[in-house]
Design a protein around this motif. Structure first.
Motif, mmCIF file in Angstrom:
data_model
loop_
_atom_site.group_PDB
_atom_site.id
_atom_site.type_symbol
_atom_site.label_atom_id
_atom_site.label_comp_id
_atom_site.label_asym_id
_atom_site.label_seq_id
_atom_site.Cartn_x
_atom_site.Cartn_y
_atom_site.Cartn_z
ATOM 1 N N VAL A 95 21.321 -35.508 59.630
ATOM 2 C CA VAL A 95 22.618 -36.177 59.704
ATOM 3 C C VAL A 95 22.427 -37.677 59.886
ATOM 4 C CG1 VAL A 95 24.715 -36.364 61.081
ATOM 5 C CG2 VAL A 95 23.814 -34.133 60.497
ATOM 6 N N ALA A 96 21.395 -38.081 60.616
ATOM 7 C CA ALA A 96 21.111 -39.501 60.794
ATOM 8 C C ALA A 96 20.820 -40.166 59.450
ATOM 9 C CB ALA A 96 19.942 -39.689 61.749
ATOM 10 N N VAL A 97 20.103 -39.470 58.576
ATOM 11 C CA VAL A 97 19.825 -39.977 57.227
ATOM 12 C C VAL A 97 21.142 -40.134 56.470
ATOM 13 C CG1 VAL A 97 18.783 -39.384 55.002
ATOM 14 C CG2 VAL A 97 17.473 -39.088 57.102
ATOM 15 N N GLY A 98 22.014 -39.145 56.547
ATOM 16 C CA GLY A 98 23.319 -39.215 55.886
ATOM 17 C C GLY A 98 24.178 -40.344 56.418
ATOM 18 N N ASN A 99 24.185 -40.520 57.726
ATOM 19 C CA ASN A 99 24.971 -41.593 58.334
ATOM 20 C C ASN A 99 24.468 -42.965 57.885
ATOM 21 O OD1 ASN A 99 26.644 -39.851 59.710
ATOM 22 N ND2 ASN A 99 25.483 -39.942 61.599
ATOM 23 N N ARG A 100 23.144 -43.103 57.794
ATOM 24 C CA ARG A 100 22.556 -44.369 57.331
ATOM 25 C C ARG A 100 22.989 -44.647 55.884
ATOM 26 N NH1 ARG A 100 21.175 -49.271 57.582
ATOM 27 N NH2 ARG A 100 19.192 -49.887 56.711
ATOM 28 N N GLY A 101 22.956 -43.623 55.047
ATOM 29 C CA GLY A 101 23.391 -43.788 53.661
ATOM 30 C C GLY A 101 24.850 -44.178 53.558
ATOM 31 N N LYS A 160 25.411 -39.427 48.689
ATOM 32 C CA LYS A 160 24.268 -38.521 48.790
ATOM 33 C C LYS A 160 23.049 -39.356 49.146
ATOM 34 C CE LYS A 160 25.963 -34.526 47.894
ATOM 35 N NZ LYS A 160 25.971 -33.500 48.912
ATOM 36 N N THR A 161 22.388 -38.993 50.234
ATOM 37 C CA THR A 161 21.250 -39.756 50.729
ATOM 38 C C THR A 161 20.039 -38.858 50.867
ATOM 39 O OG1 THR A 161 22.833 -41.055 52.029
ATOM 40 C CG2 THR A 161 20.515 -41.345 52.558
ATOM 41 N N VAL A 162 18.898 -39.383 50.452
ATOM 42 C CA VAL A 162 17.626 -38.686 50.641
ATOM 43 C C VAL A 162 16.631 -39.656 51.244
ATOM 44 C CG1 VAL A 162 17.951 -37.012 48.780
ATOM 45 C CG2 VAL A 162 16.822 -39.168 48.301
ATOM 46 N N SER A 163 15.646 -39.115 51.909
ATOM 47 C CA SER A 163 14.570 -39.903 52.485
ATOM 48 C C SER A 163 13.297 -39.583 51.712
ATOM 49 C CB SER A 163 14.420 -39.557 53.968
ATOM 50 O OG SER A 163 13.417 -40.339 54.537
ATOM 51 N N ARG A 164 12.599 -40.620 51.269
ATOM 52 C CA ARG A 164 11.391 -40.425 50.468
ATOM 53 C C ARG A 164 10.249 -41.282 51.012
ATOM 54 N NH1 ARG A 164 13.540 -37.061 46.961
ATOM 55 N NH2 ARG A 164 15.103 -37.688 45.460
ATOM 56 N N ARG A 165 9.034 -40.846 50.706
ATOM 57 C CA ARG A 165 7.854 -41.659 51.017
ATOM 58 C C ARG A 165 7.702 -42.711 49.922
ATOM 59 N NH1 ARG A 165 5.814 -36.520 51.587
ATOM 60 N NH2 ARG A 165 4.609 -36.780 49.680
ATOM 61 N N VAL A 166 7.119 -43.839 50.281
ATOM 62 C CA VAL A 166 6.869 -44.891 49.288
ATOM 63 C C VAL A 166 5.900 -44.343 48.247
ATOM 64 C CG1 VAL A 166 5.875 -47.174 48.935
ATOM 65 C CG2 VAL A 166 7.302 -46.735 50.923
ATOM 66 N N GLN A 190 6.412 -41.945 46.193
ATOM 67 C CA GLN A 190 6.667 -40.535 45.875
ATOM 68 C C GLN A 190 7.485 -40.453 44.587
ATOM 69 O OE1 GLN A 190 8.991 -38.537 48.849
ATOM 70 N NE2 GLN A 190 8.691 -36.518 47.974
ATOM 71 N N THR A 191 6.990 -39.711 43.626
ATOM 72 C CA THR A 191 7.749 -39.511 42.395
ATOM 73 C C THR A 191 8.449 -38.167 42.467
ATOM 74 O OG1 THR A 191 5.830 -38.550 41.303
ATOM 75 C CG2 THR A 191 6.192 -40.914 41.005
ATOM 76 N N VAL A 192 9.682 -38.173 42.029
ATOM 77 C CA VAL A 192 10.503 -36.975 42.107
ATOM 78 C C VAL A 192 11.115 -36.724 40.742
ATOM 79 C CG1 VAL A 192 12.476 -35.918 43.260
ATOM 80 C CG2 VAL A 192 11.001 -37.449 44.526
ATOM 81 N N ASP A 223 10.253 -44.766 53.562
ATOM 82 C CA ASP A 223 9.662 -44.826 54.898
ATOM 83 C C ASP A 223 9.180 -46.225 55.284
ATOM 84 O OD1 ASP A 223 7.483 -44.889 53.228
ATOM 85 O OD2 ASP A 223 6.457 -43.173 54.124
ATOM 86 N N ASP A 224 9.158 -47.184 54.341
ATOM 87 C CA ASP A 224 8.779 -48.561 54.688
ATOM 88 C C ASP A 224 9.995 -49.402 55.090
ATOM 89 O OD1 ASP A 224 10.017 -48.914 52.262
ATOM 90 O OD2 ASP A 224 8.379 -50.032 51.325
ATOM 91 N N GLY A 225 11.167 -48.769 55.182
ATOM 92 C CA GLY A 225 12.382 -49.450 55.624
ATOM 93 C C GLY A 225 13.251 -49.975 54.485
#
Length: 150
Positions: free
Chosen positions: A25-31, A75-81, A83-85, A132-134
């Motif tokens: 939810v924190a990720v969603g709120n940030r988005g 719609k928010t997702v968190s990814r690593r720098v 990372q290909t999706v 993840d690098d901000g």
């Protein structure tokens, strides 16, 4: 007595704060915060975030200076720098037919409550990828779908 005071204070919190918690939810709120900032920078007035209407909740409602109201699904997702999706897992692709139908119903309820004509309302999708690098990437799909079809 103290327990009663805690319950009363908790009941005075806004609806969105009471029921939302956790990392996802924190990720969603940030988005949603980034999307609201995007609309403000574009000259829109953010009417509300997490707007509760009969049957559910709208992530963001914004109004342009010329009168158009955008019902926005974020719609928010968190990814690593690095990372290909696969494109089929992009955030905006997660707004499927069922979600679009739900947004149409929620928007109709909002229009009825506010007295807005449906012609004034459009549906936008904002996809936010947090790294993840901000850093983040925000994609705004204006008028992503309409009142019928698509």
């Amino acid at each position: 007595m103290r327990e009663w005071c805690r319950r009363v204070r908790a009941s005075l919190l806004p609806y969105a704060l009471q029921r939302r918690g956790g990392a996802k939810v924190a990720v969603g709120n940030r988005g949603e915060a980034l999307a609201a900032k995007h609309f403000r920078r574009a000259g829109w007035r953010v009417i509300g975030r997490n707007v509760a209407v009969a049957g559910g909740e709208i992530d963001l409602v914004a109004e342009a200076k010329y009168g158009t109201v955008a019902v926005v699904e974020v719609k928010t997702v968190s990814r690593r720098v690095g990372q290909t999706v696969d494109a089929k897992w992009s955030p905006e692709r997660q707004v499927n037919t069922t979600k679009r139908q739900q947004l149409r119903k929620l928007a109709a309820a909002l229009c009825a409550a506010k007295g807005w004509p449906k012609s004034r309302v459009r549906f936008d999708i904002v996809a936010v990828e947090l790294r993840d690098d901000g850093t983040h990437e925000l994609r705004h799909h204006a008028a992503a779908f309409g009142w019928r079809g698509r």
